[in-house]
Design a protein around this motif. Structure first.
Motif, PDB file in Angstrom:
ATOM      1  N   ASN A 231      73.870  41.548 -21.706  1.00  0.00           N
ATOM      2  CA  ASN A 231      73.781  40.129 -22.052  1.00  0.00           C
ATOM      3  C   ASN A 231      74.375  39.218 -20.986  1.00  0.00           C
ATOM      4  OD1 ASN A 231      76.392  40.878 -22.397  1.00  0.00           O
ATOM      5  ND2 ASN A 231      76.601  40.164 -24.515  1.00  0.00           N
ATOM      6  N   GLN A 232      74.776  39.796 -19.855  1.00  0.00           N
ATOM      7  CA  GLN A 232      75.311  38.974 -18.780  1.00  0.00           C
ATOM      8  C   GLN A 232      74.178  38.454 -17.902  1.00  0.00           C
ATOM      9  OE1 GLN A 232      78.300  41.072 -16.573  1.00  0.00           O
ATOM     10  NE2 GLN A 232      79.675  41.319 -18.332  1.00  0.00           N
ATOM     11  N   PRO A 233      74.253  37.183 -17.504  1.00  0.00           N
ATOM     12  CA  PRO A 233      73.176  36.623 -16.654  1.00  0.00           C
ATOM     13  C   PRO A 233      73.159  37.303 -15.293  1.00  0.00           C
ATOM     14  CG  PRO A 233      75.033  35.104 -16.812  1.00  0.00           C
ATOM     15  CD  PRO A 233      75.290  36.202 -17.805  1.00  0.00           C
ATOM     16  N   LYS A 234      71.964  37.527 -14.789  1.00  0.00           N
ATOM     17  CA  LYS A 234      71.802  38.142 -13.480  1.00  0.00           C
ATOM     18  C   LYS A 234      72.002  37.092 -12.387  1.00  0.00           C
ATOM     19  CE  LYS A 234      70.799  42.141 -15.186  1.00  0.00           C
ATOM     20  NZ  LYS A 234      71.767  43.258 -15.048  1.00  0.00           N
ATOM     21  N   PRO A 235      72.466  37.494 -11.212  1.00  0.00           N
ATOM     22  CA  PRO A 235      72.645  36.518 -10.122  1.00  0.00           C
ATOM     23  C   PRO A 235      71.315  35.923  -9.689  1.00  0.00           C
ATOM     24  CG  PRO A 235      72.917  38.783  -9.330  1.00  0.00           C
ATOM     25  CD  PRO A 235      72.860  38.856 -10.822  1.00  0.00           C
ATOM     26  N   ALA A 236      71.369  34.700  -9.240  1.00  0.00           N
ATOM     27  CA  ALA A 236      70.156  34.014  -8.797  1.00  0.00           C
ATOM     28  C   ALA A 236      69.577  34.707  -7.567  1.00  0.00           C
ATOM     29  CB  ALA A 236      70.472  32.559  -8.469  1.00  0.00           C
ATOM     30  N   PRO A 237      68.260  34.757  -7.445  1.00  0.00           N
ATOM     31  CA  PRO A 237      67.647  35.405  -6.276  1.00  0.00           C
ATOM     32  C   PRO A 237      67.969  34.643  -4.993  1.00  0.00           C
ATOM     33  CG  PRO A 237      65.994  34.243  -7.572  1.00  0.00           C
ATOM     34  CD  PRO A 237      67.251  34.224  -8.376  1.00  0.00           C
ATOM     35  N   THR A 238      68.097  35.385  -3.911  1.00  0.00           N
ATOM     36  CA  THR A 238      68.399  34.780  -2.607  1.00  0.00           C
ATOM     37  C   THR A 238      67.379  35.263  -1.568  1.00  0.00           C
ATOM     38  OG1 THR A 238      69.932  36.575  -2.074  1.00  0.00           O
ATOM     39  CG2 THR A 238      70.871  34.606  -3.112  1.00  0.00           C
ATOM     40  N   ASN A 239      67.355  34.561  -0.429  1.00  0.00           N
ATOM     41  CA  ASN A 239      66.474  34.937   0.687  1.00  0.00           C
ATOM     42  C   ASN A 239      65.019  35.090   0.247  1.00  0.00           C
ATOM     43  OD1 ASN A 239      68.710  35.035   2.441  1.00  0.00           O
ATOM     44  ND2 ASN A 239      69.148  37.145   1.800  1.00  0.00           N
ATOM     45  N   LEU A 240      64.557  34.123  -0.534  1.00  0.00           N
ATOM     46  CA  LEU A 240      63.173  34.172  -1.006  1.00  0.00           C
ATOM     47  C   LEU A 240      62.212  33.892   0.150  1.00  0.00           C
ATOM     48  CD1 LEU A 240      63.477  32.250  -4.391  1.00  0.00           C
ATOM     49  CD2 LEU A 240      63.408  34.718  -4.023  1.00  0.00           C
ATOM     50  N   ARG A 241      61.073  34.540   0.126  1.00  0.00           N
ATOM     51  CA  ARG A 241      60.066  34.374   1.168  1.00  0.00           C
ATOM     52  C   ARG A 241      58.692  34.282   0.524  1.00  0.00           C
ATOM     53  NH1 ARG A 241      57.289  38.042   4.725  1.00  0.00           N
ATOM     54  NH2 ARG A 241      58.241  39.750   3.554  1.00  0.00           N
TER      55      ARG A 241
END
Length: 318
Positions: free
Chosen positions: A298-308
């Protein structure tokens, strides 16, 4: 329990009863035991009594020492729960039957006013009646979850009704934090798998099943497949015994064993009820239950980074 800081406290449990009629022996024993939150167990020709009280875990369970079916969870229906208890008891001060009403406002907000009538056995004070009503409401609202699983004879012969057990179920917790011991000394445990161990952070506590069947608790650090204990165990654990890890972010579930049934010569079925440490402080003086984190799901996942973004044009049709 006291009504003010200056009031005289009374015993948590007391028995004041005059038995004037015949009853089935086990029924009477059950009623007497219930006064102090105990339940009797008749086994192999002898009677033992176990009490619902704060205690440490006496055994560890994970997918490593249960059957392939894993852990099965069930809960009581909302229709079986109550939000208000009417306790009738004999008041020693007035020498008459009195009634005390105890309610759970959070439960009323959830299910409305659902009343249960209780005739308290051996209760002769208002404080004892209030405590009984609060205990019933607490059990119905907070201890309604039951876990059932099958285990081998090595655990089945050691675990008894009333014992508190710790459970690491990766299906519910999100990570594997328990398994079998591959090799051991009194200060270092080599585990069977490093799955999920790389994500450990913060203070870590290890629980180890010892050769005599007891559970020892030690603070530790984890490096690869090694659990390094900060102090020595009382003995060297057996190979293939069970280890379990706990951190502030992910703790084992705890349950109190209700029944242990022999299924065949090798398998035992264990049924246990959710156990909450700090139960009686919550009932008696309103202390909040300790926070317990039993799942990472139930913990939020980290936001995505280095999107392409890649623009791919489909091949034109001929």
């Amino acid at each position: 329990m006291s009504t003010s800081t200056s009031a005289v406290k009374e015993p948590r449990f007391s028995c004041n009863v005059n038995i004037q009629a015949t009853k089935e022996a086990f029924d009477l024993i059950n009623e007497l035991s219930g006064i102090m939150r105990c339940f009797p167990i008749w086994q192999t020709g002898s009677l033992t009594i176990t009490q619902d009280r704060n205690t440490d875990s006496s055994y560890l369970f994970s997918l490593a020492n249960v059957s392939e079916e894993g852990f099965n969870y069930t809960g009581s229906s909302l229709k079986q729960r109550h939000s208000m208890i009417h306790i009738s008891y004999f008041n020693m001060d007035t020498k008459e039957m009195d009634t005390e009403v105890i309610q759970d406002q959070a439960a009323i907000n959830k299910i409305g006013i659902v009343t249960k009538q209780i005739r308290a056995f051996g209760t002769t004070s208002r404080g004892q009646a209030i405590r009984l009503g609060k205990a019933i409401l607490f059990s119905e609202q907070q201890e309604s979850e039951i876990v059932t699983f099958e285990t081998s004879i090595e655990a089945g012969v050691l675990v008894r009704p009333g014992n508190v057990i710790s459970v690491n179920d990766p299906v519910r917790s999100g990570e594997r934090r328990s398994g079998r011991i591959k090799a051991a000394t009194t200060t270092q445990i080599t585990v069977d798998s490093i799955e999920s161990l790389s994500s450990l952070s913060g203070a870590t506590t290890a629980f180890i099943i010892m050769p005599n069947g007891s559970v020892e608790e030690k603070t530790c650090t984890v490096v690869d497949d090694k659990i390094n204990l900060t102090s020595a165990l009382s003995a060297i654990p057996n190979v293939n015994s069970v280890w379990m890890l706990s951190t502030a972010a992910l703790e084992p579930q705890t349950f109190r064993v209700i029944t242990v049934e022999e299924k065949d010569e090798l398998l035992y079925t264990i049924t246990a009820l959710r156990y909450l440490e700090g139960k009686y402080d919550n009932i008696d003086i309103g202390t909040a239950l300790p926070a317990k984190n039993i799942s990472l799901l139930n913990q939020p996942k980290p936001a995505p980074t280095n999107l392409r973004v890649v623009d791919k044009q489909g091949k034109p049709k001929e």
